[in-house]
Design a protein around this motif. Structure first.
Motif, PDB file in Angstrom:
ATOM      1  N   LEU A  26       0.819  -1.210   0.000  1.00  0.00           N
ATOM      2  CA  LEU A  26       0.000   0.000   0.000  1.00  0.00           C
ATOM      3  C   LEU A  26       0.856   1.265   0.000  1.00  0.00           C
ATOM      4  CD1 LEU A  26      -2.866  -1.079   2.439  1.00  0.00           C
ATOM      5  CD2 LEU A  26      -2.997  -0.808  -0.048  1.00  0.00           C
ATOM      6  N   GLN A  29       1.774   2.089  -3.367  1.00  0.00           N
ATOM      7  CA  GLN A  29       0.645   2.633  -4.118  1.00  0.00           C
ATOM      8  C   GLN A  29       0.308   4.065  -3.708  1.00  0.00           C
ATOM      9  OE1 GLN A  29      -0.415   0.794  -6.666  1.00  0.00           O
ATOM     10  NE2 GLN A  29       1.102  -0.722  -5.975  1.00  0.00           N
ATOM     11  N   PHE A  31      -0.105   5.283  -0.414  1.00  0.00           N
ATOM     12  CA  PHE A  31      -0.764   5.482   0.868  1.00  0.00           C
ATOM     13  C   PHE A  31       0.255   5.540   2.006  1.00  0.00           C
ATOM     14  CE2 PHE A  31      -4.065   3.472  -1.720  1.00  0.00           C
ATOM     15  CZ  PHE A  31      -5.132   4.320  -1.468  1.00  0.00           C
ATOM     16  N   ARG A 111      -4.205  -6.472  -5.127  1.00  0.00           N
ATOM     17  CA  ARG A 111      -4.786  -5.504  -6.066  1.00  0.00           C
ATOM     18  C   ARG A 111      -6.279  -5.340  -5.833  1.00  0.00           C
ATOM     19  NH1 ARG A 111      -3.000  -7.035 -12.027  1.00  0.00           N
ATOM     20  NH2 ARG A 111      -4.289  -5.182 -12.440  1.00  0.00           N
ATOM     21  N   LEU A 114      -6.658  -3.203  -2.778  1.00  0.00           N
ATOM     22  CA  LEU A 114      -6.384  -1.818  -3.155  1.00  0.00           C
ATOM     23  C   LEU A 114      -7.607  -1.184  -3.807  1.00  0.00           C
ATOM     24  CD1 LEU A 114      -4.391   0.554  -3.611  1.00  0.00           C
ATOM     25  CD2 LEU A 114      -3.739  -0.555  -5.757  1.00  0.00           C
ATOM     26  N   ALA A 115      -8.254  -1.912  -4.729  1.00  0.00           N
ATOM     27  CA  ALA A 115      -9.434  -1.381  -5.408  1.00  0.00           C
ATOM     28  C   ALA A 115     -10.566  -1.127  -4.430  1.00  0.00           C
ATOM     29  CB  ALA A 115      -9.885  -2.345  -6.505  1.00  0.00           C
ATOM     30  N   ARG A 116     -10.776  -2.066  -3.494  1.00  0.00           N
ATOM     31  CA  ARG A 116     -11.849  -1.895  -2.513  1.00  0.00           C
ATOM     32  C   ARG A 116     -11.539  -0.744  -1.558  1.00  0.00           C
ATOM     33  NH1 ARG A 116     -15.391  -6.551  -1.711  1.00  0.00           N
ATOM     34  NH2 ARG A 116     -14.963  -8.095  -3.334  1.00  0.00           N
ATOM     35  N   ALA A 117     -10.282  -0.631  -1.159  1.00  0.00           N
ATOM     36  CA  ALA A 117      -9.888   0.466  -0.269  1.00  0.00           C
ATOM     37  C   ALA A 117     -10.113   1.814  -0.937  1.00  0.00           C
ATOM     38  CB  ALA A 117      -8.424   0.312   0.135  1.00  0.00           C
ATOM     39  N   ARG A 118      -9.734   1.927  -2.188  1.00  0.00           N
ATOM     40  CA  ARG A 118      -9.937   3.186  -2.912  1.00  0.00           C
ATOM     41  C   ARG A 118     -11.420   3.512  -3.048  1.00  0.00           C
ATOM     42  NH1 ARG A 118      -5.238   2.282  -7.543  1.00  0.00           N
ATOM     43  NH2 ARG A 118      -3.577   3.423  -6.446  1.00  0.00           N
ATOM     44  N   ALA A 119     -12.242   2.487  -3.307  1.00  0.00           N
ATOM     45  CA  ALA A 119     -13.685   2.711  -3.425  1.00  0.00           C
ATOM     46  C   ALA A 119     -14.272   3.206  -2.107  1.00  0.00           C
ATOM     47  CB  ALA A 119     -14.377   1.423  -3.871  1.00  0.00           C
ATOM     48  N   LEU A 121     -12.693   4.795   0.314  1.00  0.00           N
ATOM     49  CA  LEU A 121     -12.202   6.146   0.580  1.00  0.00           C
ATOM     50  C   LEU A 121     -12.904   7.172  -0.297  1.00  0.00           C
ATOM     51  CD1 LEU A 121      -8.417   5.314   0.968  1.00  0.00           C
ATOM     52  CD2 LEU A 121      -9.939   6.144   2.767  1.00  0.00           C
ATOM     53  N   ARG A 122     -13.283   6.799  -1.511  1.00  0.00           N
ATOM     54  CA  ARG A 122     -14.043   7.732  -2.360  1.00  0.00           C
ATOM     55  C   ARG A 122     -15.427   7.993  -1.794  1.00  0.00           C
ATOM     56  NH1 ARG A 122     -11.735   4.792  -6.770  1.00  0.00           N
ATOM     57  NH2 ARG A 122     -13.629   3.531  -6.929  1.00  0.00           N
TER      58      ARG A 122
END
Length: 239
Positions: A26, A29, A31, A111, A114-119, A121-122
């Motif tokens: 992370l 990436q 973070f 990966r 990462l995608a779920r974490a970004r979603a 946080l959005r």
């Protein structure tokens, strides 16, 4: 070098071979990360650091992840992404009902995490709006949001959780108005309505147990089939 204002993710997992490589991934990436081997260490980090997301293993020695998740939701903590074993379907459901934002089954692809974490946080609002500071009266109850308490005309006093306090304040802001689940989710936590309808339904059920004479036949917080929920009461300022 990691941006000093980048979102900070707390990884809580007793398995060193998971938390350390995940933290390293992370950071690559973009973070910032903090690592905790158990719930007590996580609480210490949460008390002194600005954490934007908690990646939380359910199965840990001592205090488990569901207990820490419950505490985070009750104290308006950061969003939670649960890590769970494939067989723990009940724990996943309980975690979502407690207010977790998403879950990922072990073993997982970094990966996908990462995608779920970004979603998450959005979706997360920068800061949830506090409830009004004034007392208000509805039906036989008086709501004091500052101390998260309900007082009945007969003298009974009932404590509210942070989530219940915020949810009730929203209904008192818009009495006799139908509020959909999506609207309630946006106003309470800014989270994706489709995934968390059940979370709102459970919060409504808990609130009904505190304000209704007969929670199974509600007269104050009524269900509008196909629409959402409505507070059937006049609301006035209380001294």
């Amino acid at each position: 070098m990691t941006d000093p204002i980048a979102p900070q993710i707390l990884i809580v997992d007793d398995a060193r071979d998971i938390r350390e490589p995940l933290g390293q991934y992370l950071r690559k990436q973009g973070f910032r990360t903090r690592l905790a081997a158990h719930a007590a260490e996580a609480r210490e980090i949460l008390a002194e650091a600005s954490i934007h997301l908690v990646v939380l293993d359910i199965m840990m020695p001592g205090e488990d992840g569901l207990s820490l998740c419950r505490w985070l939701v009750a104290h308006n903590g950061p969003p939670v992404l649960l890590l769970t074993a494939m067989a723990d379907e009940t724990d996943r459901i309980v975690g979502l009902e407690l207010g977790a934002d998403d879950y990922l089954i072990k073993p997982f692809n970094p990966r996908e995490l990462l995608a779920r974490a970004r979603a998450i946080l959005r979706r997360a609002p920068p800061e949830a709006a506090p409830p009004p500071s004034s007392k208000r009266r509805f039906a036989d109850w008086t709501h004091d949001p500052d101390v998260m308490k309900l007082t009945h005309e007969d003298g009974r006093s009932i404590d509210l959780t942070t989530a219940e306090n915020r949810l009730l304040a929203i209904f008192l802001d818009q009495p006799r108005t139908v509020l959909t689940r999506a609207t309630l989710l946006d106003l309470t936590a800014g989270r994706e309505a489709k995934a968390y309808d059940r979370a709102i339904d459970n919060q409504i059920s808990r609130l009904r147990r505190k304000v209704e004479d007969d929670p199974k036949n509600p007269q104050l917080l009524v269900t509008e089939w196909g629409g959402g929920y409505r507070l059937v009461a006049n609301v006035s300022e209380a001294n």
